[in-house]
Design a protein around this motif. Structure first.
Motif, PDB file in Angstrom:
ATOM      1  N   ARG A 189     -49.406  -2.517   1.408  1.00 41.35           N
ATOM      2  CA  ARG A 189     -48.995  -1.123   1.605  1.00 41.35           C
ATOM      3  C   ARG A 189     -49.844  -0.255   0.681  1.00 41.35           C
ATOM      4  NH1 ARG A 189     -43.198  -0.428   0.566  1.00 41.35           N
ATOM      5  NH2 ARG A 189     -43.481   1.502   1.692  1.00 41.35           N
ATOM      6  N   THR A 218     -48.919   4.946  -4.996  1.00 46.20           N
ATOM      7  CA  THR A 218     -49.089   4.119  -6.184  1.00 46.20           C
ATOM      8  C   THR A 218     -47.952   3.125  -6.331  1.00 46.20           C
ATOM      9  OG1 THR A 218     -49.618   4.150  -8.545  1.00 46.20           O
ATOM     10  CG2 THR A 218     -47.883   5.672  -7.806  1.00 46.20           C
ATOM     11  N   LYS A 219     -48.221   2.064  -7.030  1.00 44.64           N
ATOM     12  CA  LYS A 219     -47.208   1.042  -7.304  1.00 44.64           C
ATOM     13  C   LYS A 219     -46.065   1.662  -8.096  1.00 44.64           C
ATOM     14  CE  LYS A 219     -46.737  -3.740  -8.312  1.00 44.64           C
ATOM     15  NZ  LYS A 219     -46.357  -3.930  -6.921  1.00 44.64           N
ATOM     16  N   ASP A 228     -43.366  -4.004  -4.056  1.00 49.56           N
ATOM     17  CA  ASP A 228     -43.647  -2.936  -3.089  1.00 49.56           C
ATOM     18  C   ASP A 228     -45.014  -3.084  -2.421  1.00 49.56           C
ATOM     19  OD1 ASP A 228     -45.429  -2.007  -5.051  1.00 49.56           O
ATOM     20  OD2 ASP A 228     -44.332  -0.137  -5.423  1.00 49.56           O
ATOM     21  N   LYS A 275     -47.947  -2.417  -3.339  1.00 48.02           N
ATOM     22  CA  LYS A 275     -48.858  -1.296  -3.555  1.00 48.02           C
ATOM     23  C   LYS A 275     -49.763  -1.583  -4.740  1.00 48.02           C
ATOM     24  CE  LYS A 275     -45.877   2.285  -1.666  1.00 48.02           C
ATOM     25  NZ  LYS A 275     -46.765   2.820  -0.628  1.00 48.02           N
ATOM     26  N   GLY A 304     -50.670  -6.164  -4.253  1.00 50.74           N
ATOM     27  CA  GLY A 304     -50.901  -5.064  -5.187  1.00 50.74           C
ATOM     28  C   GLY A 304     -52.193  -5.212  -5.961  1.00 50.74           C
TER      29      GLY A 304
END
Length: 173
Positions: free
Chosen positions: A70, A74-75, A80, A82, A147
């Motif tokens: 994704r 931002t993470k 997540d 990211k 990520g």
């Protein structure tokens, strides 16, 4: 006419020349057990899927990258998928990574931890620049990490030699 990518690189060069507001410059730390290569800054342009090595404000190498599953934004928390955005440091490395070799990005920083705490979540950790999985010989295409910033094994071998621990990394949207 200047392309969008060229304009972004010109903007990064200008920011490097005049300084990034709110981003402290990092001191490059050299350790005898790590490479002491010629790069003094790593810049990642997420939207372009490119990683650049800089020395004295000039691009000395460029590599295509893959990001988290994704990639937009931002993470914010563990899981997540990211890739973070911001100014960090490349602070340690793993020569025996499951992903050929890996170099750690200093995410989460205190601001990331504070933001995650305000959301009531864990910020995540172990964000790396790394090569391809050693456990699977399938070619990876598109964004596939959780990520991290992935490059080819050839690229991580070059980055490994050219980027010493302590080098700043700036990750842009």
């Amino acid at each position: 006419m200047i392309s969008r990518g060229s304009a972004a690189l010109l903007a990064v060069g200008l920011l490097l020349t005049i300084g990034l507001p709110g981003i402290a410059s990092a001191t490059v730390a050299h350790n005898a057990s790590t490479p002491t290569g010629d790069a003094d800054l790593v810049v990642v342009m997420k939207s372009e899927r490119e990683l650049y090595l800089y020395r004295n404000g000039l691009i000395i190498a460029q590599y295509p990258i893959a990001l988290g599953l994704r990639p937009i934004g931002t993470k914010q928390m563990r899981g997540d998928d990211k890739t973070p955005i911001g100014a960090y440091t490349l602070d340690w490395r793993n020569p025996n990574s499951d992903f050929h070799r890996s170099i750690h990005i200093s995410y989460p920083d205190p601001s990331d931890r504070e933001h995650a705490a305000a959301l009531g979540v864990a910020p995540g950790n172990n964000i790396m620049i790394h090569g391809q999985p050693d456990y699977d010989n399938r070619p990876r295409t598109g964004d596939w990490t959780h990520g991290c910033i992935a490059v080819s094994n050839r690229a991580i071998n070059q980055i490994w030699v050219r980027v010493p621990d302590g080098t700043p990394i700036h990750i842009y949207p």
